[in-house]
Design an enzyme around this catalytic site. Sequence first.
Site, short mmCIF file in Angstrom:
data_model
loop_
_atom_site.label_atom_id
_atom_site.label_comp_id
_atom_site.label_asym_id
_atom_site.label_seq_id
_atom_site.Cartn_x
_atom_site.Cartn_y
_atom_site.Cartn_z
N TYR A 191 157.29 6.59 18.13
CA TYR A 191 155.82 5.96 18.35
C TYR A 191 155.81 5.33 19.58
O TYR A 191 155.02 5.73 20.60
CB TYR A 191 155.33 5.34 17.33
N SER B 157 150.04 0.12 22.67
CA SER B 157 150.58 -0.64 21.61
C SER B 157 151.43 -1.87 22.16
O SER B 157 152.21 -1.71 23.05
CB SER B 157 151.31 0.01 20.81
N1 LIG Z 1 146.52 -0.74 14.01
C1 LIG Z 1 147.43 -1.17 14.68
O1 LIG Z 1 148.03 -2.01 14.11
C2 LIG Z 1 147.40 -0.55 15.89
C3 LIG Z 1 148.30 -1.16 16.81
C4 LIG Z 1 148.41 -0.84 17.98
C5 LIG Z 1 147.96 0.50 18.46
N2 LIG Z 1 147.20 1.26 17.40
C6 LIG Z 1 146.77 2.23 17.98
O2 LIG Z 1 145.41 2.40 17.96
C7 LIG Z 1 144.96 3.80 17.61
C8 LIG Z 1 144.07 3.90 16.28
O3 LIG Z 1 144.87 3.56 15.22
P1 LIG Z 1 143.90 2.64 14.03
O4 LIG Z 1 144.80 1.44 13.64
O5 LIG Z 1 142.50 2.64 14.26
O6 LIG Z 1 144.37 3.85 12.85
P2 LIG Z 1 143.58 4.49 11.77
O7 LIG Z 1 142.73 3.43 10.93
O8 LIG Z 1 144.54 4.96 10.86
O9 LIG Z 1 142.54 5.61 12.33
C9 LIG Z 1 142.84 6.75 12.90
C10 LIG Z 1 141.95 7.27 13.57
O10 LIG Z 1 142.52 8.66 14.19
C11 LIG Z 1 141.93 9.71 13.68
N3 LIG Z 1 143.29 10.73 13.72
C12 LIG Z 1 144.55 10.45 13.13
N4 LIG Z 1 145.37 11.55 13.50
C13 LIG Z 1 144.53 12.47 14.10
C14 LIG Z 1 144.83 13.70 14.77
N5 LIG Z 1 145.98 14.39 14.63
N6 LIG Z 1 143.99 14.35 15.62
C15 LIG Z 1 142.60 13.72 15.80
N7 LIG Z 1 142.18 12.59 15.10
C16 LIG Z 1 143.23 11.94 14.34
C17 LIG Z 1 141.52 9.44 12.35
O11 LIG Z 1 140.71 10.61 12.02
P3 LIG Z 1 140.09 10.63 10.23
O12 LIG Z 1 139.53 9.43 9.72
O13 LIG Z 1 139.24 11.68 10.58
O14 LIG Z 1 141.53 10.83 9.63
C18 LIG Z 1 141.10 8.20 12.50
O15 LIG Z 1 139.67 8.35 13.10
C19 LIG Z 1 146.12 4.68 17.56
O16 LIG Z 1 146.42 5.16 18.71
C20 LIG Z 1 147.31 3.72 17.23
O17 LIG Z 1 148.42 4.06 17.90
C21 LIG Z 1 147.12 0.71 16.19
#
Ligand SMILES: NC(=O)c1ccc[n+]([C@@H]2O[C@H](COP(=O)([O-])OP(=O)(O)OC[C@H]3O[C@@H](n4cnc5c(N)ncnc54)[C@H](OP(=O)(O)O)[C@@H]3O)[C@@H](O)[C@H]2O)c1
Length: 252
Positions: free
Chosen positions: A157, A144
Amino acid sequence: MTHKIALVTGGSRGLGKNTALRLAGKGVDVIITYHSQREEADKVVAEIEATGAKAAALQLDVSQSKTFVEFAANVKAILQSKWQRDSFDYLVNNAGTGINTPFLETSEEEFDLMVNIHLKGVYFLTQKLAGLIANGGSIVNISSGLTRFSFPGYSAYASMKGAIEVLSKYLAKELGARGINVNTVAPGAIETDFGGGAVRDNKELNDHIASLTALGRVGVPDDIGGVIASILSDDNRWVNGQRIEASGGMMI
Ligand SMILES: NC(=O)c1ccc[n+]([C@@H]2O[C@H](COP(=O)([O-])OP(=O)(O)OC[C@H]3O[C@@H](n4cnc5c(N)ncnc54)[C@H](OP(=O)(O)O)[C@@H]3O)[C@@H](O)[C@H]2O)c1
């Protein structure tokens, strides 16, 4: 031509879904994992198959490291049945949720959840899957922007994401003997369901982040999946042990 195979954790929504689709667009077959949203995962599988690539979805909770041996066996079985292979090529450690709690109020339970999802999960899932990753393969771990700059409330986090960046360098060193390169992609704030969708749905926050970003807007999933797919491509084989930030120039 045999297609490469990627395993993308958390591929049912958000950045993982976009990554899976961008990989499929480059002719890569994809195994995605989901945690709770099987229907969304099935839709992603159908979308990938519509591009002509093969796809499958497996259930996984990355906070439950004791299940990883069984998960690896499930991956092995699907590789055999669907691809007649005993290995895959690319691992994207993406799955996870965040918490936004001030440092002074963060509970041990919240902290442990972040450890289990973002650090222990990535560490031991990669360990248990390492034998299934083909020599010459690639790993991308998702970090991140919050490891370079700080926003109040993300201490637990972001600390785990910082640890993943260190882990990526160690993996690059130890798996390099097998020709496997390992990099970290660090997205800035992206409009997904993450954090309750705050970056997407809270206009004040969205405008604030846009004002802190050189390219003048908040990121969307399509800004990230292509970066990950590109890092995994042969063009970037010599990039190894690096942190690549994709934030549109947030807080530079
Ligand atoms: N969005 C941002 O601003 C941002 C910025 C930097 C980094 N990130 C990182 O990018 C990654 C993806 O984030 P995102 O924004 O795409 O989030 P998101 O839209 O909330 O999607 C989360 C994904 O992870 C799965 N998931 C959640 N909890 C889990 C668990 N305990 N075990 C296995 N799978 C799990 C969910 O599965 P289900 O659909 O089945 O619930 C979904 O496929 C994360 O590592 C996050 O920290 C995000």
